[in-house]
Design an enzyme around this catalytic site. Structure first.
Site, PDB file in Angstrom:
ATOM      1  N   ASP A 100      46.305  60.675  41.749  1.00  0.00           N
ATOM      2  CA  ASP A 100      45.367  59.773  42.423  1.00  0.00           C
ATOM      3  C   ASP A 100      44.150  60.537  42.923  1.00  0.00           C
ATOM      4  O   ASP A 100      42.998  60.104  42.754  1.00  0.00           O
ATOM      5  CB  ASP A 100      46.055  59.081  43.602  1.00  0.00           C
ATOM      6  CG  ASP A 100      47.062  58.032  43.164  1.00  0.00           C
ATOM      7  OD1 ASP A 100      47.092  57.711  41.961  1.00  0.00           O
ATOM      8  OD2 ASP A 100      47.816  57.533  44.016  1.00  0.00           O
ATOM      9  N   ASP A 143      53.364  54.321  45.453  1.00  0.00           N
ATOM     10  CA  ASP A 143      52.227  54.191  44.545  1.00  0.00           C
ATOM     11  C   ASP A 143      52.305  52.826  43.864  1.00  0.00           C
ATOM     12  O   ASP A 143      53.262  52.532  43.140  1.00  0.00           O
ATOM     13  CB  ASP A 143      52.258  55.313  43.509  1.00  0.00           C
ATOM     14  CG  ASP A 143      51.064  55.274  42.575  1.00  0.00           C
ATOM     15  OD1 ASP A 143      49.927  55.365  43.068  1.00  0.00           O
ATOM     16  OD2 ASP A 143      51.265  55.136  41.354  1.00  0.00           O
ATOM     17  N   THR A 165      45.190  50.885  43.429  1.00  0.00           N
ATOM     18  CA  THR A 165      45.942  49.871  42.681  1.00  0.00           C
ATOM     19  C   THR A 165      46.552  48.823  43.607  1.00  0.00           C
ATOM     20  O   THR A 165      46.506  47.621  43.310  1.00  0.00           O
ATOM     21  CB  THR A 165      47.047  50.552  41.849  1.00  0.00           C
ATOM     22  OG1 THR A 165      47.844  51.377  42.709  1.00  0.00           O
ATOM     23  CG2 THR A 165      46.447  51.424  40.768  1.00  0.00           C
ATOM     24  N   THR A 166      47.120  49.268  44.722  1.00  0.00           N
ATOM     25  CA  THR A 166      47.705  48.315  45.672  1.00  0.00           C
ATOM     26  C   THR A 166      46.624  47.418  46.258  1.00  0.00           C
ATOM     27  O   THR A 166      46.808  46.203  46.399  1.00  0.00           O
ATOM     28  CB  THR A 166      48.428  49.072  46.800  1.00  0.00           C
ATOM     29  OG1 THR A 166      49.413  49.939  46.235  1.00  0.00           O
ATOM     30  CG2 THR A 166      49.107  48.104  47.751  1.00  0.00           C
TER      31      THR A 166
END
Length: 552
Positions: free
Chosen positions: A388, A65, A98-99
Site C-alpha cells: 500500500d 486490508d 480500497t476500503t
C-alpha cells in the site's frame, strides 16, 4: 416465465428463471452493496479492526486490508461483485484506499434508497450524483497541495502503513519504501515491478533492509558451485537444461547392454553440448526458469558457473531489465551479446533461507526489500502494508499532489458541495446534498472505529472547517486537529479515484430495474416471499468468507 395472450401462455424465458422487477430489483442490489460496505467498514483507519478469513483448506488470513478481505470472501451476489471490482481497481491504480471506495459506494446507495423512498426518480438521482461528482473534482483540486519532496513522501508512506500492524517500525519501513521508489524512478514515473519485496520470518520488523539490486529467493543449484562471482556475465534461460521426455507412447527396445550404454552416452552428450553453449558464450552465472539436470549441474560446477534453477518468471523479467540480458528460449541461440552484466552475484543465507543477491547491475533501476517479521501471518500483513505504501508513494511522486488526511478532505468537500447544492434548482439539489452527506461516512467511520462519539466529532469537524480545510480527526488523542501539522498526508489520486469509482458503480447499480437470472444464480425464495418482514429482499447469494463454517 410466461406472458398471456388471451388464454394461451407464451413462454419467453425458461420456466426455472428468476426475475425481479422495478423497485424489488433496485432494493435487492442496494441492500447487497450496503451489506458489503458494512462488512469491511470496521477495518477503516488506524484504529480499524482485523478480519480472520479461513478457506476450505483451513488456511488463515488475518488482515484489515480491504481488497484482501474482498478477494478472500466467497461473494456470489452480482451487485456486490461490482463493488469488489471497485476495490480491485483502486488497488491497481493507487494501491490504497480500497476500503474508503467501498464504504463511500455503500453510503451513496443508502442515500439513494432514501431518495427513492421519498419518490425521487432514479434518473434524477443519477443526474444529481453526476453533477456532484463534477464539483468534487473542482473542490479536490482547490484543497490539494503541490509537494513531492522526500519529507512529504515519508509522511505519505507512514500514513498508509498506520493501523496495519507496522506502527512500531513504520518510520524505518517508510524510509525503505521511499528510498526504493526514488531508486527506481525514471523521468517522473515509477514501475513498481522493479521493486521486489521478499518476506523472511524469524526476526523483528525493524531488522528489515533494502538491497541495492535484485534478490532471488533461491540458492545455487549445486553446493560445489561458486558462492560469489564478480564481474558477472549472466545468461537468462527459459529452456530447461534437461533431455526432453518422450511425449508419446513410443518405446525404445534395447537388446543388449552396449545399446543401453550408447543411449545413456548420447543423452550425456546432448547435455554436454548444451552446457558447452553456455560456456562458449562467456557466461559465469546462469538463471534458468526451468529445471537443470544433475549431469548439467556437474558440468556447470566444473566450469565455475553459478547456476540457479526454477527461477520465478517475475524474477526473470526483473533480471532481464536490470542486467541488460535477454531471456533465451533456446540454449543453442545463446551468444555473448545476449548476456546481462552485474558487478557481483553472491549467495547469502538470511535466517534459514538461502538467497541470491545481484548487485551493481548494468541498469541500476532496481531495488529489493528484505521484510522481516516474527511469524508468517505478521510478515504477510506487513507486506500488504508495504505494498500500500509503495503504491501511494509512487502516486505522490508521479502526480506531485497530496491532500491532508484524517477525514479532512471528505468534510471539506461535503461542506462545499452543500453550498453548491443550495445554488441548484430542481430535485437534483436533493441528490447533490445526499452525495455530500454520503462522503461524511469516512470521518464518521474513523470516529466509530476509535470508540468516539460520532455526533460530537462531526459537529466539531464541521465547525472547524469554517476556519481551515485541513482540520481532521486525530484518532490517537480523540480530538479535531490540524492534520497538516500532525503529518497525516495522502495522495490526491487516492481520494479522486475512490470517490469517482464509488459514484460510477453506484450509478450503474441504481439504473438496474430488472434482474433476470438462471435459478441458483441468486438464491432467492419464491416470488411471494421475495421480501422479508422489513421490506428487504433475502440476501442469499452473498457468499461466506472463504469457506468459513457457520457461526453457532
Amino acid at each position: 416465465m410466461a406472458q398471456y395472450d388471451g388464454n394461451q401462455p407464451v413462454f419467453i424465458l425458461p420456466e426455472d428463471t428468476q426475475r425481479f422487477l422495478g423497485r424489488d430489483a433496485q432494493r435487492m442490489n442496494i441492500t447487497a452493496g450496503k451489506i458489503l460496505a458494512e462488512t469491511i467498514r470496521t477495518t477503516l483507519g488506524p484504529k480499524g479492526m482485523d478480519k480472520m478469513l479461513v478457506d476450505n483448506m483451513g488456511d488463515v488470513v488475518i488482515t484489515n486490508d480491504g481488497v484482501t478481505i474482498l478477494r478472500e470472501m466467497d461473494i456470489a451476489h452480482p451487485a456486490a461483485k461490482m463493488l469488489v471490482e471497485i476495490a480491485k481497481n483502486q488497488e491497481d491504480i493507487v494501491g490504497d484506499g480500497t476500503t474508503t471506495a467501498v464504504i463511500i459506494a455503500g453510503e451513496l446507495l443508502k442515500k439513494a434508497e432514501e431518495l427513492l423512498d421519498d419518490g425521487i426518480h432514479v434518473t434524477t438521482i443519477v443526474r444529481g450524483y453526476k453533477q456532484a461528482l463534477s464539483k468534487v473534482y473542482e473542490i479536490l483540486e482547490d484543497i490539494s497541495l503541490d509537494s513531492k519532496d522526500k519529507d512529504t513522501l515519508m509522511k505519505v508512506a507512514m500514513t498508509a502503513m498506520t493501523g496495519k500492524g507496522s506502527e512500531k517500525a513504520r518510520e524505518p519501513l517508510a524510509e525503505l519504501i521511499v528510498n526504493a521508489v526514488l531508486k527506481v524512478e525514471e523521468e517522473g514515473k515509477v514501475d513498481k515491478k522493479n521493486i521486489n519485496i521478499q518476506r523472511v520470518s524469524g526476526a523483528s520488523v525493524d531488522e528489515s533492509e533494502i538491497v541495492d539490486g535484485i534478490l532471488v529467493d533461491k540458492g545455487k543449484a549445486d553446493l560445489s558451485m561458486p558462492k560469489k562471482v564478480e564481474n558477472a556475465k549472466i545468461a537468462l534461460l527459459k529452456y530447461p537444461l534437461e533431455v526432453k521426455d518422450l511425449e508419446t507412447d513410443s518405446k525404445i527396445n534395447l537388446t543388449n547392454p552396449s545399446q543401453m550404454q550408447a543411449f545413456l552416452d548420447n543423452e550425456e552428450q546432448m547435455i554436454r553440448e548444451m552446457v558447452d553453449k553456455i560456456i562458449e558464450s562467456g557466461a559465469n552465472v546462469l538463471f534458468c526458469q526451468k529445471g537443470i539436470d544433475d549431469m548439467a549441474m556437474h558440468y556447470l560446477s566444473r566450469a565455475g558457473i553459478l547456476a540457479v534453477k526454477r527461477t520465478k518468471k517475475s524474477d526473470m523479467n526483473r533480471l532481464e531489465k536490470a542486467t541488460g540480458g535477454r531471456i533465451m528460449t533456446n540454449v543453442n541461440d545463446l551468444s555473448a551479446d545476449d548476456l546481462g552484466e552485474a558487478g557481483i552475484v553472491y549467495e547469502k543465507k538470511v535466517f534459514d533461507q538461502m538467497m541470491i543477491f545481484i548487485e551493481k547491475s548494468k541498469n541500476s533501476k532496481a531495488a529489493s526489500i528484505i521484510l522481516r517479521g516474527s511469524t508468517r501471518h505478521i510478515t504477510a500483513e506487513i507486506e500488504r502494508a508495504l505494498e500500500d505504501a509503495l503504491g501511494v508513494v509512487s502516486a505522490t511522486l508521479e502526480d506531485g499532489k497530496v491532500v491532508i488526511g484524517g477525514g479532512a478532505p471528505e468534510i471539506e468537500i461535503a461542506r462545499q458541495l452543500k453550498e453548491y447544492g443550495d445554488s441548484i434548482s430542481g430535485r437534483e439539489q436533493l441528490s447533490v446534498n445526499a452525495f455530500a452527506e454520503a462522503l461524511e461516512v469516512v470521518p464518521k467511520t474513523l470516529a466509530e472505529n476509535a470508540g468516539l462519539d460520532t455526533i460530537d466529532i462531526l459537529v466539531d469537524l464541521r465547525a472547524a472547517h469554517e476556519q481551515s480545510p485541513f482540520m481532521g480527526l486525530d484518532v490517537f488523542d480523540g480530538e479535531v486537529n490540524d492534520m497538516q501539522v500532525v503529518g497525516v498526508v495522502e495522495p490526491q489520486r487516492i481520494k479522486k479515484q475512490a470517490i469517482q469509482s464509488a459514484a460510477e458503480a453506484t450509478e450503474m447499480i441504481l439504473r438496474i430495474d430488472d434482474i433476470v437470472a438462471a435459478r441458483g444464480a441468486l438464491e432467492a425464495v419464491d416470488k411471494d416471499d421475495s421480501l422479508d418482514d422489513s421490506g428487504m429482499p433475502p440476501m442469499g447469494g452473498m457468499g461466506g468468507m472463504g469457506g468459513m463454517p457457520p457461526m453457532m
